[in-house]
Write a protein that holds these residues in place. Sequence first.
Motif: not given
Length: 328
Positions: A266-273
């Motif tokens: 979820l961190r990746y999805l909100i920050r980097d996706a």
Amino acid sequence: MAHELETLANGQTAFASARLTAWHQLGTVTDSCMTAQEVMSKAWLGGWEVRKIALQGIEVTERGVTKVDCPDKYMTVRTNPATGQTEYLGVVGEDYSVVQNEQVAETLNLLVDASGAHFETAGSMRKGRSVFVTMKLPTAMRIAGVDDMDLYLAATTSHDGTASLRLDATPVRIVCANTQALAYQRSRSSYTFRHTSNVTSKIAEARQALGLMWKAFDAFETEAEKMINESLTMGEFEKIVAQVWPLADDASDTARNNAKQRTATLRYLIRDADTQKAIKGTRWAGYQAITEYVDHFAPAKTNLVRATRALTGAGADLKARAFELLAV
């Protein structure tokens, strides 16, 4: 919950979709948009001739067989589109008025006129007892000018007396029983025709109701724009994630490891996706990240399991809870 789509005697599934294959991989997928006549044909909904017939009971005793008429109840039947045989659908009262599948499609046609809306999906469920038809509206809801959400006008009805003809303005594309339930859940507004009414005489009234639906869409857009204009820190996002997926104090090591992996994704999805690039750092991005996780990243044994879970039950509840927590 199964998709509940009807499988006909010829092996065909009574479902049609414009351009996009549904998660269940069933039915007919067309290369272009469909007209009312085409959607009836492709989804095997045309020519049913739903009708009421007299209902009789049969009593067998030692004295023989006795037929008993039922004066205030009727049986609804149809002509099967594949075999041509007459088939039972349900039992209804004497005031029940039949609505043909063609009338359902034509109701949508009359409501949207020349707006550019086109028929998107249609299907039969529960062996013909219920049907759905959806139109995709020509203009998507644009959140703060950067994030588009498609909108649909859905018509659903039953032929067994269990449901009225219902119109819903919804962001959900109906392709099965699961998505029909989700479309109701996420409906911005709805309008119901009782089967005791003449549908064609109610079109003017439905147009007025449709205007209220657009206002409801505007209200949802306003809610979403508040979210897209409100910043969200990573710390705040992780607190919301913890509320959406609460972890018990005595959780097992496996559950804790799963929670860590979920939070990392979820961190990746909100920050980097790339999918969140235009809305990065907002509460709307937080909602979209959780939705994307449930739909595409949550562990599942098969893609079918993931799709079913995302559309109904726990998946739908998780998305609703996320929206509730992130709304401003």
